[in-house]
Design a protein around this motif. Structure first.
Motif, short mmCIF file in Angstrom:
data_model
loop_
_atom_site.label_atom_id
_atom_site.label_comp_id
_atom_site.label_asym_id
_atom_site.label_seq_id
_atom_site.Cartn_x
_atom_site.Cartn_y
_atom_site.Cartn_z
N UNK A 1 5.61 11.80 5.51
CA UNK A 1 4.35 11.96 4.72
C UNK A 1 3.71 10.68 3.99
N UNK A 2 4.14 9.73 4.32
CA UNK A 2 3.30 8.50 3.82
C UNK A 2 2.78 7.63 5.15
N UNK A 3 2.86 8.34 6.23
CA UNK A 3 2.24 7.73 7.56
C UNK A 3 0.68 8.38 7.56
N UNK A 4 -0.11 7.55 7.68
CA UNK A 4 -1.76 7.62 7.59
C UNK A 4 -1.89 8.20 9.10
N UNK A 5 -1.59 7.57 10.07
CA UNK A 5 -1.49 8.18 11.38
C UNK A 5 -0.72 7.47 12.35
N UNK A 6 -0.73 7.74 13.51
CA UNK A 6 0.09 7.04 14.67
C UNK A 6 -0.73 6.59 15.74
N UNK A 7 -0.67 5.57 16.15
CA UNK A 7 -1.46 4.91 17.65
C UNK A 7 -0.58 4.48 18.43
N UNK A 8 -0.66 5.44 19.53
CA UNK A 8 0.42 4.87 21.00
C UNK A 8 -0.34 4.48 21.93
N UNK A 9 0.20 3.50 22.69
CA UNK A 9 -0.30 2.84 23.75
C UNK A 9 0.79 2.93 24.91
N UNK B 1 -10.27 3.28 9.90
CA UNK B 1 -9.16 4.31 9.40
C UNK B 1 -8.62 3.94 8.32
N UNK B 2 -8.95 2.56 7.67
CA UNK B 2 -8.34 1.97 6.62
C UNK B 2 -9.62 2.23 5.44
N UNK B 3 -10.82 2.94 5.89
CA UNK B 3 -11.76 3.05 5.02
C UNK B 3 -11.79 4.71 4.47
N UNK B 4 -11.20 5.46 4.89
CA UNK B 4 -10.76 6.77 4.63
C UNK B 4 -9.55 7.32 4.06
N UNK B 5 -9.77 8.33 3.22
CA UNK B 5 -8.20 8.66 2.45
C UNK B 5 -7.30 8.97 3.41
N UNK B 6 -6.31 9.20 2.80
CA UNK B 6 -4.93 9.66 3.77
C UNK B 6 -5.34 10.73 4.24
N UNK B 7 -5.36 10.69 5.73
CA UNK B 7 -5.73 11.76 6.73
C UNK B 7 -4.80 12.93 6.83
N UNK B 8 -5.40 14.13 6.54
CA UNK B 8 -4.42 15.33 6.88
C UNK B 8 -4.43 15.72 8.25
N UNK B 9 -3.29 16.36 8.78
CA UNK B 9 -2.99 16.78 10.00
C UNK B 9 -3.68 18.17 10.44
N UNK B 10 -4.11 18.20 11.83
CA UNK B 10 -4.68 19.25 12.14
C UNK B 10 -4.03 19.61 13.36
N UNK B 11 -3.34 20.84 13.63
CA UNK B 11 -2.74 21.11 14.98
C UNK B 11 -3.82 21.26 16.10
N UNK B 12 -3.54 21.08 17.07
CA UNK B 12 -4.41 21.29 18.33
C UNK B 12 -3.93 22.34 19.51
N UNK C 1 0.94 -1.26 0.13
CA UNK C 1 -0.04 -0.03 0.12
C UNK C 1 0.95 1.30 -0.01
N UNK C 2 0.32 2.52 -0.56
CA UNK C 2 1.30 3.53 -0.50
C UNK C 2 1.32 4.29 0.77
N UNK C 3 0.36 4.09 1.74
CA UNK C 3 0.44 4.68 3.18
C UNK C 3 0.64 3.65 4.09
N UNK C 4 1.07 4.02 5.62
CA UNK C 4 1.13 3.10 6.54
C UNK C 4 0.73 3.90 7.78
N UNK C 5 0.00 2.65 8.57
CA UNK C 5 -0.38 3.27 10.22
C UNK C 5 0.84 2.93 10.98
N UNK C 6 1.26 3.62 11.99
CA UNK C 6 2.34 3.32 12.82
C UNK C 6 1.44 2.86 14.08
#
Length: 309
Positions: A191-199, A297-308, A102-107
């Motif tokens: 820029x190929x990271x879709x998003x990152x999940x941390x535990x 999250x795999x059903x939506x396009x590459x997610x854009x970042x929003x600062x908080x 796939x072109x993008x990756x979830x971390x």
């Protein structure tokens, strides 16, 4: 026909084996947070033993090594809070890749180090500095979750729409050093990271509070992903993307993040953070919630970042 049923049986067995296992969670946490691991302080032989344990499981699950030396991404970690002779210590991130072309990756990440005997200035247990701080919740719980999610996606028989990169970070307790090193020396373009999940600390579920899902505001994609999601445990979302753990390093590089966390407790950074206090049934439910989030999250396009903040 016999071959068909054999194939069906093997496929069913494989999918069943992929499911999140409370028994495996107990095994991982009891191993990583046992007294013989001496609190997994960065630079210790016990931290190295923990790294090897994770690496062995990544190999078992068939993940591709994505470090600079096999699964390992070595780096130097500096002790800053107190003056010690060995202030520069060797550490490593352990990195395994599930390649789905796939072109993008979830971390997916969790840190495996803890504070050892509490003698580097980060113990909250002043009367017990010099005694083992086992770190069952912080963060053997997150590592157990990391290993179970790696197993699930590697063994579920599905070629997903995104790749998955599983990272066990070193030296988090010295200032998020492993994740900071990774984002400065990424093994794939950020820029190929879709998003990152941390535990980090997901083992002490309190039903009065629920599980915090921090980082909900870091992409406009998350509200769509969470729409209609239910779980066997209570959870709530929080917008901020930075603070307290390794997702912060990714947030600062403009990667959307979610941080799963069951909250503080009286044993935080103390000698009482032991496996007997982990809520394994709730931990399993948290991971099943995370799977729902990852899958959505795999059903939506590459997610854009929003600062908080």
């Amino acid at each position: 026909m016999n071959n068909y049923f054999l194939l069906l049986f093997l496929l069913t067995a494989s999918v069943a084996n992929a499911q999140i296992s409370e028994k495996k969670l107990k095994k991982h946490i009891h191993y990583l947070a046992a007294d013989h691991m001496k609190g997994r302080q960065t630079g210790s032989k016990e931290a190295e033993t923990a790294a090897t344990y994770i690496e062995t499981h990544f190999k078992k699950y068939g993940l591709r090594p994505m470090g600079t030396d096999g699964f390992r991404q070595q780096f130097e970690a500096k002790v800053k809070r107190v003056v010690v002779k060995d202030s520069i210590r060797s550490s490593a991130n352990i990195i395994g890749f599930l390649d789905n072309d796939a072109p993008y990756t979830i971390v997916v990440g969790a840190h495996y180090d803890h504070i050892g005997y509490g003698d580097l200035g980060n113990s909250k247990d002043s009367l017990n500095i010099g005694k083992i701080h086992n770190g069952a919740d912080d963060n053997a719980s997150g590592v157990a979750g990391l290993l179970e999610l790696a197993k699930y996606y590697a063994k579920n028989g599905v070629k997903e729409r995104f790749n998955l990169l599983f990272i066990a970070f070193g030296a988090e307790e010295l200032g998020l050093l492993g994740s900071k090193y990774f984002v400065e020396h990424p093994v794939m373009p950020l820029n190929t990271i879709h998003w990152m999940l941390n535990m980090d600390m997901i083992g002490r579920y309190n039903p009065d509070n629920g599980v915090a899902v921090i980082g909900y505001g870091t992409s406009t994609g998350f509200p769509e992903i969470f729409k209609g999601i239910t779980a066997g445990i209570k959870f709530y979302t929080s917008r901020d993307g930075s603070g307290g753990s390794d997702q912060t390093s990714f947030y600062r590089k403009q990667v959307p993040v979610l941080f799963f966390h069951t909250g503080g407790h009286p044993d935080y950074h103390k000698t009482g953070d032991d496996p007997a206090k982990i809520n394994f049934n709730a931990l399993k439910s948290i991971l099943e919630l995370e799977i729902r989030v990852i899958d959505r999250s795999m059903t939506v396009p590459k997610m854009a970042f929003t600062p908080t903040n």
